[in-house]
Write a protein that holds these residues in place. Structure first.
Motif, PDB file in Angstrom:
ATOM      1  N   GLU A  85       0.832  -1.210   0.000  1.00 37.03           N
ATOM      2  CA  GLU A  85       0.000   0.000   0.000  1.00 37.03           C
ATOM      3  C   GLU A  85       0.868   1.263   0.000  1.00 37.03           C
ATOM      4  O   GLU A  85       0.577   2.217  -0.734  1.00 37.03           O
ATOM      5  N   ARG A  86       1.916   1.273   0.816  1.00 33.99           N
ATOM      6  CA  ARG A  86       2.778   2.455   0.891  1.00 33.99           C
ATOM      7  C   ARG A  86       3.539   2.664  -0.414  1.00 33.99           C
ATOM      8  O   ARG A  86       3.671   3.790  -0.896  1.00 33.99           O
ATOM      9  N   LEU A  87       4.022   1.568  -0.985  1.00 34.94           N
ATOM     10  CA  LEU A  87       4.748   1.669  -2.261  1.00 34.94           C
ATOM     11  C   LEU A  87       3.830   2.120  -3.383  1.00 34.94           C
ATOM     12  O   LEU A  87       4.237   2.917  -4.237  1.00 34.94           O
ATOM     13  N   GLU A  88       2.608   1.652  -3.379  1.00 35.48           N
ATOM     14  CA  GLU A  88       1.662   2.089  -4.409  1.00 35.48           C
ATOM     15  C   GLU A  88       1.343   3.570  -4.262  1.00 35.48           C
ATOM     16  O   GLU A  88       1.165   4.268  -5.257  1.00 35.48           O
ATOM     17  N   GLU A  89       1.305   4.064  -3.037  1.00 35.19           N
ATOM     18  CA  GLU A  89       1.105   5.496  -2.829  1.00 35.19           C
ATOM     19  C   GLU A  89       2.287   6.278  -3.407  1.00 35.19           C
ATOM     20  O   GLU A  89       2.106   7.296  -4.074  1.00 35.19           O
ATOM     21  N   GLY A 105       8.145  -4.785  -6.772  1.00 35.73           N
ATOM     22  CA  GLY A 105       8.381  -6.136  -7.281  1.00 35.73           C
ATOM     23  C   GLY A 105       8.806  -7.091  -6.185  1.00 35.73           C
ATOM     24  O   GLY A 105       8.342  -8.235  -6.126  1.00 35.73           O
ATOM     25  N   ILE A 106       9.663  -6.628  -5.292  1.00 36.13           N
ATOM     26  CA  ILE A 106      10.102  -7.481  -4.171  1.00 36.13           C
ATOM     27  C   ILE A 106       8.917  -7.852  -3.293  1.00 36.13           C
ATOM     28  O   ILE A 106       8.743  -9.019  -2.914  1.00 36.13           O
ATOM     29  N   VAL A 107       8.081  -6.875  -2.975  1.00 30.53           N
ATOM     30  CA  VAL A 107       6.914  -7.139  -2.124  1.00 30.53           C
ATOM     31  C   VAL A 107       5.966  -8.109  -2.819  1.00 30.53           C
ATOM     32  O   VAL A 107       5.455  -9.056  -2.203  1.00 30.53           O
ATOM     33  N   LEU A 108       5.745  -7.889  -4.113  1.00 32.15           N
ATOM     34  CA  LEU A 108       4.844  -8.790  -4.849  1.00 32.15           C
ATOM     35  C   LEU A 108       5.385 -10.219  -4.871  1.00 32.15           C
ATOM     36  O   LEU A 108       4.611 -11.177  -4.787  1.00 32.15           O
ATOM     37  N   GLU A 109       6.703 -10.373  -4.978  1.00 35.54           N
ATOM     38  CA  GLU A 109       7.290 -11.719  -4.887  1.00 35.54           C
ATOM     39  C   GLU A 109       6.987 -12.342  -3.533  1.00 35.54           C
ATOM     40  O   GLU A 109       6.637 -13.523  -3.447  1.00 35.54           O
ATOM     41  N   LYS A 110       7.122 -11.565  -2.472  1.00 37.25           N
ATOM     42  CA  LYS A 110       6.841 -12.071  -1.120  1.00 37.25           C
ATOM     43  C   LYS A 110       5.384 -12.490  -0.979  1.00 37.25           C
ATOM     44  O   LYS A 110       5.063 -13.382  -0.205  1.00 37.25           O
ATOM     45  N   LEU A 111       4.525 -11.829  -1.746  1.00 36.59           N
ATOM     46  CA  LEU A 111       3.095 -12.156  -1.723  1.00 36.59           C
ATOM     47  C   LEU A 111       2.738 -13.252  -2.733  1.00 36.59           C
ATOM     48  O   LEU A 111       1.569 -13.548  -2.930  1.00 36.59           O
ATOM     49  N   HIS A 112       3.759 -13.830  -3.384  1.00 36.23           N
ATOM     50  CA  HIS A 112       3.588 -14.902  -4.371  1.00 36.23           C
ATOM     51  C   HIS A 112       2.748 -14.460  -5.565  1.00 36.23           C
ATOM     52  O   HIS A 112       1.974 -15.236  -6.111  1.00 36.23           O
ATOM     53  N   ARG A 113       2.949 -13.214  -5.965  1.00 36.91           N
ATOM     54  CA  ARG A 113       2.270 -12.669  -7.137  1.00 36.91           C
ATOM     55  C   ARG A 113       3.343 -12.408  -8.195  1.00 36.91           C
ATOM     56  O   ARG A 113       3.648 -11.288  -8.556  1.00 36.91           O
ATOM     57  N   GLU A 114       3.914 -13.534  -8.684  1.00 40.98           N
ATOM     58  CA  GLU A 114       5.090 -13.482  -9.539  1.00 40.98           C
ATOM     59  C   GLU A 114       4.881 -12.723 -10.845  1.00 40.98           C
ATOM     60  O   GLU A 114       5.765 -11.981 -11.284  1.00 40.98           O
ATOM     61  N   GLY A 115       3.726 -12.887 -11.476  1.00 41.09           N
ATOM     62  CA  GLY A 115       3.470 -12.191 -12.734  1.00 41.09           C
ATOM     63  C   GLY A 115       3.502 -10.676 -12.545  1.00 41.09           C
ATOM     64  O   GLY A 115       4.140  -9.949 -13.321  1.00 41.09           O
ATOM     65  N   GLU A 116       2.840 -10.210 -11.505  1.00 46.21           N
ATOM     66  CA  GLU A 116       2.831  -8.771 -11.214  1.00 46.21           C
ATOM     67  C   GLU A 116       4.221  -8.292 -10.807  1.00 46.21           C
ATOM     68  O   GLU A 116       4.635  -7.176 -11.146  1.00 46.21           O
ATOM     69  N   ALA A 117       4.930  -9.156 -10.080  1.00 47.32           N
ATOM     70  CA  ALA A 117       6.288  -8.806  -9.654  1.00 47.32           C
ATOM     71  C   ALA A 117       7.184  -8.599 -10.871  1.00 47.32           C
ATOM     72  O   ALA A 117       7.936  -7.618 -10.931  1.00 47.32           O
ATOM     73  N   GLU A 118       7.094  -9.491 -11.839  1.00 48.86           N
ATOM     74  CA  GLU A 118       7.926  -9.360 -13.040  1.00 48.86           C
ATOM     75  C   GLU A 118       7.583  -8.078 -13.798  1.00 48.86           C
ATOM     76  O   GLU A 118       8.485  -7.399 -14.315  1.00 48.86           O
ATOM     77  N   GLU A 119       6.301  -7.726 -13.853  1.00 43.92           N
ATOM     78  CA  GLU A 119       5.910  -6.471 -14.503  1.00 43.92           C
ATOM     79  C   GLU A 119       6.525  -5.272 -13.776  1.00 43.92           C
ATOM     80  O   GLU A 119       6.996  -4.326 -14.416  1.00 43.92           O
ATOM     81  N   ALA A 120       6.516  -5.311 -12.450  1.00 40.07           N
ATOM     82  CA  ALA A 120       7.097  -4.217 -11.665  1.00 40.07           C
ATOM     83  C   ALA A 120       8.608  -4.142 -11.893  1.00 40.07           C
ATOM     84  O   ALA A 120       9.160  -3.048 -12.060  1.00 40.07           O
TER      85      ALA A 120
END
Length: 131
Positions: A85-89, A105-120
C-alpha cells in the motif's frame, strides 16, 4: 543578592526558549523525520523507521521517498500488504520512481504474485533500476 544571578537566570531562560523553538522546528520538519527513518533503518530498527516515515508523510503527504522508505521498513517487518500500500502510494505520486517499482516487485514476490512482480521489475528496468 549577587548581581550575576539575574544574568544566569536570563541565560537559562534564553536557552529554554531556544530549545523549545528548535524542538518545534524538528517536530514539524518532514525531512528530519525522513532522515531519522533512514538512519534507524540502517541500524535495523525497522519499526521505529516506519514510524518516522509515517510522521514525515503526515507532515508532507506528497513526500514520495518517505512513502517508499515506509514501504521498505514494513517489508523488512514482514508486513507485506501494508508495504505494498505504501509503495503504491509512492508510485501514484511519482510513476517514474524506478526504485519504487523495484521495491514493489520485491513485495509482490513475497506475496507470491510473480506475474505482477515481473511487470514491476520490468518497469523498474525501463526506468534504469536493476538489481
Amino acid at each position: 543578592m549577587d548581581p550575576i544571578l539575574p544574568i544566569i537566570a536570563g541565560l537559562i531562560l534564553i536557552t529554554v526558549v531556544a530549545l523549545v523553538s528548535i524542538k518545534k522546528r524538528f517536530a514539524e520538519n518532514s525531512d528530519f523525520w525522513f532522515s531519522m527513518g533512514m538512519i534507524l533503518a540502517d541500524f535495523g530498527k525497522y519499526e521505529r523507521a516506519a514510524r518516522c516515515c509515517e510522521r514525515a508523510v503526515r507532515i508532507y503527504p506528497f513526500y514520495v521517498h518517505a512513502w517508499n522508505n515506509w514501504g521498505l521498513a514494513l517489508l523488512k517487518l514482514g508486513r507485506h500488504e501494508e508495504a505494498l500500500e505504501r509503495l503504491e502510494e509512492a508510485l501514484t505520486l511519482n510513476p517514474a520512481l524506478g526504485e519504487g517499482w523495484y521495491n514493489k516487485g520485491i513485495v509482490l514476490e513475497k506475496l507470491h504474485r510473480e506475474g505482477e512482480a515481473e511487470e514491476a521489475f520490468e518497469r523498474a528496468r525501463s526506468l534504469g533500476v536493476s538489481p
